[in-house]
Enzyme design. Structure first.
Site, short mmCIF file in Angstrom:
data_model
loop_
_atom_site.label_atom_id
_atom_site.label_comp_id
_atom_site.label_asym_id
_atom_site.label_seq_id
_atom_site.Cartn_x
_atom_site.Cartn_y
_atom_site.Cartn_z
N GLN A 149 16.04 4.85 -16.75
CA GLN A 149 15.31 6.12 -16.67
C GLN A 149 14.20 6.00 -15.63
O GLN A 149 13.28 5.21 -15.79
CB GLN A 149 14.71 6.47 -18.04
CG GLN A 149 13.99 7.81 -18.07
CD GLN A 149 13.39 8.13 -19.43
OE1 GLN A 149 13.53 7.35 -20.39
NE2 GLN A 149 12.71 9.25 -19.51
N VAL A 150 14.30 6.80 -14.58
CA VAL A 150 13.32 6.72 -13.49
C VAL A 150 12.10 7.58 -13.82
O VAL A 150 10.96 7.11 -13.73
CB VAL A 150 13.95 7.16 -12.15
CG1 VAL A 150 12.90 7.21 -11.04
CG2 VAL A 150 15.08 6.20 -11.77
N HIS A 183 14.58 13.94 -20.18
CA HIS A 183 15.38 15.02 -19.57
C HIS A 183 16.85 14.72 -19.82
O HIS A 183 17.27 13.56 -19.88
CB HIS A 183 15.09 15.15 -18.08
CG HIS A 183 15.16 13.85 -17.33
ND1 HIS A 183 14.15 12.94 -17.36
CD2 HIS A 183 16.15 13.31 -16.58
CE1 HIS A 183 14.49 11.88 -16.65
NE2 HIS A 183 15.70 12.08 -16.16
N ASP A 186 18.44 19.57 -10.04
CA ASP A 186 18.02 18.22 -9.65
C ASP A 186 17.83 18.19 -8.13
O ASP A 186 18.66 18.71 -7.39
CB ASP A 186 19.07 17.19 -10.09
CG ASP A 186 18.54 15.78 -10.04
OD1 ASP A 186 18.37 15.17 -11.09
OD2 ASP A 186 18.28 15.28 -8.91
N ILE A 187 16.73 17.56 -7.69
CA ILE A 187 16.39 17.54 -6.26
C ILE A 187 17.37 16.66 -5.46
O ILE A 187 17.53 16.84 -4.25
CB ILE A 187 14.93 17.06 -6.06
CG1 ILE A 187 14.35 17.55 -4.76
CG2 ILE A 187 14.80 15.56 -6.19
CD1 ILE A 187 12.84 17.37 -4.65
P1 5GP Z 1 16.51 9.54 -14.45
O1 5GP Z 1 15.04 9.42 -14.77
O2 5GP Z 1 17.32 10.05 -15.59
O3 5GP Z 1 17.07 8.29 -13.88
O4 5GP Z 1 16.67 10.62 -13.30
C1 5GP Z 1 15.62 11.37 -12.80
C2 5GP Z 1 16.22 12.56 -12.06
O5 5GP Z 1 15.15 13.40 -11.65
C3 5GP Z 1 16.99 12.16 -10.80
O6 5GP Z 1 18.31 12.72 -10.86
C4 5GP Z 1 16.16 12.75 -9.66
O7 5GP Z 1 16.93 13.21 -8.58
C5 5GP Z 1 15.40 13.88 -10.35
N1 5GP Z 1 14.10 14.17 -9.75
C6 5GP Z 1 13.14 13.26 -9.43
N2 5GP Z 1 12.07 13.88 -8.89
C7 5GP Z 1 12.36 15.20 -8.89
C8 5GP Z 1 11.64 16.36 -8.46
O8 5GP Z 1 10.51 16.29 -7.95
N3 5GP Z 1 12.26 17.56 -8.61
C9 5GP Z 1 13.50 17.68 -9.16
N4 5GP Z 1 14.01 18.91 -9.25
N5 5GP Z 1 14.22 16.61 -9.57
C10 5GP Z 1 13.65 15.40 -9.44
#
Ligand code: 5GP
Ligand code: ZN
Length: 121
Positions: free
Chosen positions: A91-92, A97, A30-31
């Protein structure tokens, strides 16, 4: 999906720190980790959220997460592992995932149940 960040990562159009890959999934760092060793298990197919995931793909991700989670814990000497899937507004990135979070839920309890109940009731 053209404007999906995870599809771009899977196609290699955006760099990522890849840890595992097979014909169905990738695991990447995760970034923006919330804990050390925060990784994401991502299906190669663009599927928006867990309600749309085929059962066999969910089963595969579960199997891979079980195997890789053990490896992650061993390598990081972590005592626990939390698996989370965000959905809806939580969910962002709208490409399913699974988060693997070493030690995420292994924390001290700071308040009594009564204190928490008084706050949240
Ligand atoms: P969620 O959608 O479950 O809320 O979280 C999305 C996750 O994706 C976050 O933890 C965020 O840091 C990660 N993320 C978003 N953009 C990128 C990216 O470009 N590369 C990586 N490796 N992780 C990402
Ligand atoms: Zn996608």
């Amino acid at each position: 999906m053209d404007n999906c960040i995870f599809c771009k990562i899977i196609k290699g159009e955006i760099p990522s720190k890849k840890l595992y890959e097979d014909d169905k999934v990738v695991i990447i760092m995760d970034i923006n980790p919330v804990v050390d060793g925060h990784v994401l298990v991502i299906p190669k197919e663009h599927i928006v959220d867990y309600t749309e995931m085929p059962d066999d793909l969910l089963a595969h991700i579960s199997k891979i997460a079980k195997e890789y989670g053990k490896e992650l814990m061993r390598k990081l000497e972590s005592k626990g592992l939390t698996l989370t899937v965000n959905y809806g507004d939580a969910q962002v990135v709208k490409h399913y995932h699974l988060h693997l979070l070493p030690d995420y839920n292994i924390k001290e309890v700071e308040k009594t149940v009564e204190e928490v109940y008084e706050i949240i009731k």
